[in-house]
Design a protein around this motif. Structure first.
Motif, PDB file in Angstrom:
ATOM      1  N   SER A 276     -15.511  -0.363  38.670  1.00 54.85           N
ATOM      2  CA  SER A 276     -16.282  -0.563  37.434  1.00 54.85           C
ATOM      3  C   SER A 276     -17.021  -1.892  37.440  1.00 54.85           C
ATOM      4  CB  SER A 276     -15.360  -0.494  36.215  1.00 54.85           C
ATOM      5  OG  SER A 276     -14.336  -1.468  36.304  1.00 54.85           O
ATOM      6  N   GLN A 277     -16.610  -2.830  38.332  1.00 61.57           N
ATOM      7  CA  GLN A 277     -17.283  -4.130  38.437  1.00 61.57           C
ATOM      8  C   GLN A 277     -18.186  -4.191  39.672  1.00 61.57           C
ATOM      9  OE1 GLN A 277     -14.619  -7.488  37.963  1.00 61.57           O
ATOM     10  NE2 GLN A 277     -13.293  -6.321  36.583  1.00 61.57           N
ATOM     11  N   LEU A 278     -18.757  -3.048  40.021  1.00 63.32           N
ATOM     12  CA  LEU A 278     -19.625  -2.944  41.187  1.00 63.32           C
ATOM     13  C   LEU A 278     -20.764  -3.959  41.137  1.00 63.32           C
ATOM     14  CD1 LEU A 278     -20.623  -1.420  43.742  1.00 63.32           C
ATOM     15  CD2 LEU A 278     -21.829   0.126  42.202  1.00 63.32           C
ATOM     16  N   ALA A 279     -21.428  -4.061  39.976  1.00 64.01           N
ATOM     17  CA  ALA A 279     -22.573  -4.974  39.853  1.00 64.01           C
ATOM     18  C   ALA A 279     -22.152  -6.419  40.112  1.00 64.01           C
ATOM     19  CB  ALA A 279     -23.203  -4.838  38.468  1.00 64.01           C
TER      20      ALA A 279
ATOM     21  N   VAL B 168     -18.396   6.391  34.248  1.00 63.49           N
ATOM     22  CA  VAL B 168     -19.351   7.316  34.843  1.00 63.49           C
ATOM     23  C   VAL B 168     -20.695   7.115  34.163  1.00 63.49           C
ATOM     24  CG1 VAL B 168     -19.925   9.737  35.251  1.00 63.49           C
ATOM     25  CG2 VAL B 168     -17.532   8.986  35.333  1.00 63.49           C
ATOM     26  N   LYS B 169     -21.715   6.952  34.969  1.00 65.34           N
ATOM     27  CA  LYS B 169     -23.050   6.745  34.413  1.00 65.34           C
ATOM     28  C   LYS B 169     -23.496   7.977  33.642  1.00 65.34           C
ATOM     29  CE  LYS B 169     -27.720   5.283  35.720  1.00 65.34           C
ATOM     30  NZ  LYS B 169     -28.597   4.900  36.845  1.00 65.34           N
ATOM     31  N   ALA B 170     -23.988   7.750  32.442  1.00 69.78           N
ATOM     32  CA  ALA B 170     -24.423   8.872  31.605  1.00 69.78           C
ATOM     33  C   ALA B 170     -25.601   9.595  32.239  1.00 69.78           C
ATOM     34  CB  ALA B 170     -24.809   8.357  30.225  1.00 69.78           C
ATOM     35  N   ALA B 171     -25.640  10.909  32.029  1.00 69.71           N
ATOM     36  CA  ALA B 171     -26.758  11.693  32.555  1.00 69.71           C
ATOM     37  C   ALA B 171     -28.052  11.271  31.859  1.00 69.71           C
ATOM     38  CB  ALA B 171     -26.507  13.179  32.336  1.00 69.71           C
ATOM     39  N   ARG B 172     -29.132  11.287  32.604  1.00 72.34           N
ATOM     40  CA  ARG B 172     -30.417  10.943  32.003  1.00 72.34           C
ATOM     41  C   ARG B 172     -30.818  12.009  30.984  1.00 72.34           C
ATOM     42  NH1 ARG B 172     -34.213   9.102  37.150  1.00 72.34           N
ATOM     43  NH2 ARG B 172     -32.988   7.271  37.757  1.00 72.34           N
ATOM     44  N   PRO B 173     -31.294  11.577  29.832  1.00 67.87           N
ATOM     45  CA  PRO B 173     -31.739  12.582  28.850  1.00 67.87           C
ATOM     46  C   PRO B 173     -32.954  13.335  29.378  1.00 67.87           C
ATOM     47  CG  PRO B 173     -32.377  10.373  28.165  1.00 67.87           C
ATOM     48  CD  PRO B 173     -31.481  10.206  29.357  1.00 67.87           C
TER      49      PRO B 173
END
Length: 237
Positions: free
Chosen positions: A165-168, A194-199
């Protein structure tokens, strides 16, 4: 070879610390570069005979002084920028320069070939490509290294372990060279973010869509995309 001078640029990084250990255990006389007294002391503790300030404008002169003006037999470097040229300049006759960094290669740096009158060899090492083209060699090398770690001949590199979660933050530390040794990501978090899906846009068959700048490349591409999505009417301005 035993007795050869080896320069390890960026010695406090993961690759640098590994190279210092390997060269020292082979009997070479190791010069490493580092940016702080703490890192210098760490490198001496794992086999570096001398440590030169990597940020000093006199670093090349210091290396020549340590080798009585002869230069070094081997350079192991992942340092970008002008350090690439400095490494070639401080290499001795029949010196071998091993380039592990890739930024200068991908950036298309031009090198004056005049420095190669010393019978220099310049070798680029890329583990990704080696894995793709010489898996047999990679397996053999990994086996040798792991065996030497298990026997205690090589010490494990210091590492800072971060959850995925601290990748950046991990990438930032590597970019700033703020760590000693390696930055390691732990993928065993029970609930990693988890990165949210693009709208996605809801394109309707009963609606009209206006594309301003519609005859430009971007406008035409947008109009084509709308058509594929079933837009009712498309107006190009």
């Amino acid at each position: 070879e035993p007795g050869e001078w080896v320069l390890v640029a960026c010695g406090a990084g993961g690759v640098g610390m590994a190279a210092v250990q390997i060269a020292a255990k082979a009997g070479a006389r190791v010069i490493a570069t580092a940016s702080s007294p703490e890192r210098s002391e760490l490198l001496r503790s794992i086999g570096a005979e001398h440590v030169v300030d990597s940020r000093s404008v006199t670093a090349a002169d210091d290396i020549r002084r340590l080798t009585d003006g002869r230069g070094v037999d081997v350079v192991v470097s992942s340092a970008p920028g002008e350090a690439v040229l400095t490494n070639l300049e401080v290499a001795a006759e029949f010196g071998r320069v091993v380039e592990i960094g890739k930024s200068e290669i991908y950036g298309g740096r031009l090198i004056d070939l005049a420095v190669f009158d010393k019978n220099l060899s310049l070798t680029s090492i890329d583990l990704d490509r080696m894995t793709a083209h010489r898996m047999d060699l990679m397996r053999r090398i990994h086996g040798e290294v792991l065996g030497l770690i298990r026997s205690g001949d090589y010490e494990l590199l210091p590492a800072r372990v971060l959850p995925v979660s601290q990748l950046a933050e991990g990438f930032e530390q590597v970019a700033r060279s703020a760590q000693v040794g390696r930055v390691v990501l732990d993928f065993t978090e029970p609930q990693p973010p988890v990165k949210a899906a693009r709208p996605s846009a809801d394109i309707r068959p009963d609606a009209a869509y206006l594309v301003t700048g519609g005859l430009g490349d971007f406008g035409l591409a947008t109009a084509a995309w709308l058509a594929r999505r079933g837009a009712g009417s498309i107006v190009l301005a």
